[in-house]
Write a protein that holds these residues in place. Structure first.
Motif, PDB file in Angstrom:
ATOM      1  N   CYS A   1       0.814  -1.218   0.000  1.00 34.70           N
ATOM      2  CA  CYS A   1       0.000   0.000   0.000  1.00 34.70           C
ATOM      3  C   CYS A   1       0.851   1.274   0.000  1.00 34.70           C
ATOM      4  N   ALA A   2       2.084   1.158   0.515  1.00 34.55           N
ATOM      5  CA  ALA A   2       2.940   2.331   0.692  1.00 34.55           C
ATOM      6  C   ALA A   2       3.282   3.026  -0.616  1.00 34.55           C
ATOM      7  N   ALA A   3       3.306   2.281  -1.715  1.00 33.25           N
ATOM      8  CA  ALA A   3       3.681   2.869  -3.002  1.00 33.25           C
ATOM      9  C   ALA A   3       2.770   4.028  -3.393  1.00 33.25           C
ATOM     10  N   CYS A   4       1.487   3.922  -3.038  1.00 28.74           N
ATOM     11  CA  CYS A   4       0.531   4.979  -3.384  1.00 28.74           C
ATOM     12  C   CYS A   4       0.121   5.828  -2.188  1.00 28.74           C
ATOM     13  N   HIS A   5       0.010   5.193  -1.018  1.00 28.17           N
ATOM     14  CA  HIS A   5      -0.522   5.888   0.158  1.00 28.17           C
ATOM     15  C   HIS A   5       0.557   6.361   1.120  1.00 28.17           C
ATOM     16  N   GLY A   6       1.815   6.044   0.840  1.00 28.17           N
ATOM     17  CA  GLY A   6       2.902   6.444   1.717  1.00 28.17           C
ATOM     18  C   GLY A   6       3.054   5.499   2.890  1.00 28.17           C
ATOM     19  N   GLN A   7       4.180   5.615   3.582  1.00 30.30           N
ATOM     20  CA  GLN A   7       4.439   4.761   4.730  1.00 30.30           C
ATOM     21  C   GLN A   7       3.363   4.955   5.794  1.00 30.30           C
ATOM     22  N   GLY A   8       2.739   3.865   6.185  1.00 28.98           N
ATOM     23  CA  GLY A   8       1.688   3.946   7.194  1.00 28.98           C
ATOM     24  C   GLY A   8       0.400   4.574   6.699  1.00 28.98           C
ATOM     25  N   GLY A   9       0.341   4.861   5.398  1.00 30.48           N
ATOM     26  CA  GLY A   9      -0.861   5.458   4.824  1.00 30.48           C
ATOM     27  C   GLY A   9      -1.025   6.924   5.123  1.00 30.48           C
ATOM     28  N   ALA A  10       0.069   7.585   5.574  1.00 35.18           N
ATOM     29  CA  ALA A  10      -0.034   8.968   6.044  1.00 35.18           C
ATOM     30  C   ALA A  10       0.213  10.028   4.974  1.00 35.18           C
ATOM     31  N   LYS A  11       1.015   9.697   3.971  1.00 36.00           N
ATOM     32  CA  LYS A  11       1.386  10.706   2.972  1.00 36.00           C
ATOM     33  C   LYS A  11       1.271  10.130   1.563  1.00 36.00           C
TER      34      LYS A  11
ATOM     35  N   TYR B   1      -4.398  -1.871  11.330  1.00 35.97           N
ATOM     36  CA  TYR B   1      -3.082  -1.228  11.243  1.00 35.97           C
ATOM     37  C   TYR B   1      -3.189   0.241  10.859  1.00 35.97           C
ATOM     38  N   PHE B   2      -3.897   0.522   9.776  1.00 36.84           N
ATOM     39  CA  PHE B   2      -3.991   1.901   9.308  1.00 36.84           C
ATOM     40  C   PHE B   2      -4.740   2.783  10.308  1.00 36.84           C
ATOM     41  N   ASN B   3      -5.716   2.210  10.987  1.00 38.38           N
ATOM     42  CA  ASN B   3      -6.474   2.994  11.957  1.00 38.38           C
ATOM     43  C   ASN B   3      -5.613   3.411  13.143  1.00 38.38           C
ATOM     44  N   LYS B   4      -4.576   2.640  13.443  1.00 38.37           N
ATOM     45  CA  LYS B   4      -3.708   2.931  14.590  1.00 38.37           C
ATOM     46  C   LYS B   4      -2.614   3.955  14.266  1.00 38.37           C
ATOM     47  N   GLN B   5      -2.430   4.258  12.994  1.00 37.40           N
ATOM     48  CA  GLN B   5      -1.346   5.166  12.611  1.00 37.40           C
ATOM     49  C   GLN B   5      -1.711   6.625  12.889  1.00 37.40           C
ATOM     50  N   GLU B   6      -0.700   7.417  13.154  1.00 37.60           N
ATOM     51  CA  GLU B   6      -0.913   8.828  13.502  1.00 37.60           C
ATOM     52  C   GLU B   6      -1.289   9.650  12.276  1.00 37.60           C
ATOM     53  N   LEU B   7      -2.332  10.447  12.436  1.00 34.58           N
ATOM     54  CA  LEU B   7      -2.787  11.315  11.349  1.00 34.58           C
ATOM     55  C   LEU B   7      -1.883  12.526  11.228  1.00 34.58           C
ATOM     56  N   VAL B   8      -1.479  12.836  10.011  1.00 36.26           N
ATOM     57  CA  VAL B   8      -0.683  14.032   9.749  1.00 36.26           C
ATOM     58  C   VAL B   8      -1.582  15.049   9.066  1.00 36.26           C
ATOM     59  N   VAL B   9      -1.836  16.171   9.740  1.00 38.30           N
ATOM     60  CA  VAL B   9      -2.697  17.215   9.175  1.00 38.30           C
ATOM     61  C   VAL B   9      -1.832  18.223   8.443  1.00 38.30           C
TER      62      VAL B   9
END
Length: 204
Positions: A34-44, A96-104
């Motif tokens: 998933c990181a290729a499109c959504h970034g590491q941890g889905g954050a960026k 996993y993705f729900n536990k990751q920190e949101l970057v605003v």
């Protein structure tokens, strides 16, 4: 004896509940693709039209993954990516993705649209019958996990606008809660969609 039996039953029940839930640690390994499109941890995400996956809500994320895998929600970029994954894999990814920190990233927000977007998000538009977004998605944009309504605060403005337009034109009509969102989006103008999207992108 009764206490022993009760303890065994309770233990089995808790074990079953735990087995049915997502495992964030297991999800981390499965999220590498998933990181290729959504970034590491889905954050960026690599593009603003792709969603941030962090903290959206485990129930919501799981529903979307199952809809994408089944084809009920069509996302060409994800074709085949979930095909070999089991239902437990999808639950693990959601956890996993729900536990990751949101970057605003407030730099994404257009300051000229913030006031209008805030008014619609918090109070809706009585004249056109648009309800307040905060009613389902929380005044601070944190969503409603039990109901499966996603967190919107900090999401990419371009992605939010794209989804509202998809609900309005019917291209996202088969997923969970689609009828609710389709009704809301049908009453939004292009300008209102842009304003709300910009407002939530900088909402903590």
């Amino acid at each position: 004896m009764k206490r022993l039996i009760a303890g065994v039953v309770l233990g089995v029940s808790l074990s079953a509940m735990a087995h049915g839930a997502g495992d964030p640690a297991a999800g981390e390994q499965k999220a590498a693709v998933c990181a290729a499109c959504h970034g590491q941890g889905g954050a960026k995400p690599m593009m603003a039209s792709y969603p941030k996956l962090t903290g959206l809500g485990e129930k919501y994320l799981y529903r979307q993954l199952t809809d994408i895998k089944s084809g009920d929600r069509s996302i060409p970029e994800m074709t085949g990516l979930l095909t070999a994954m089991t239902d437990q894999d999808l639950k693990d990814l959601a956890a996993y993705f729900n536990k990751q920190e949101l970057v605003v990233n407030q730099a994404n927000a257009d300051e000229e649209l913030i006031a209008q977007g805030q008014a619609i998000f918090r109070g809706g538009n009585m004249a056109s019958g648009v309800p307040a977004c905060a009613g389902c998605h929380n005044p601070s944009g944190k969503g409603n996990e039990p109901a499966g309504y996603p967190a919107l605060g900090g999401q990419n403005a371009e992605y939010v606008a794209k989804q509202l337009q998809a609900y309005r034109d019917g291209t996202r009509a088969t997923t969970a809660n689609a009828s609710i969102m389709a009704d809301v989006a049908s009453k939004l103008t292009d300008a209102e969609i842009e304003a709300v999207a910009n407002y939530v992108s900088g909402l903590h």
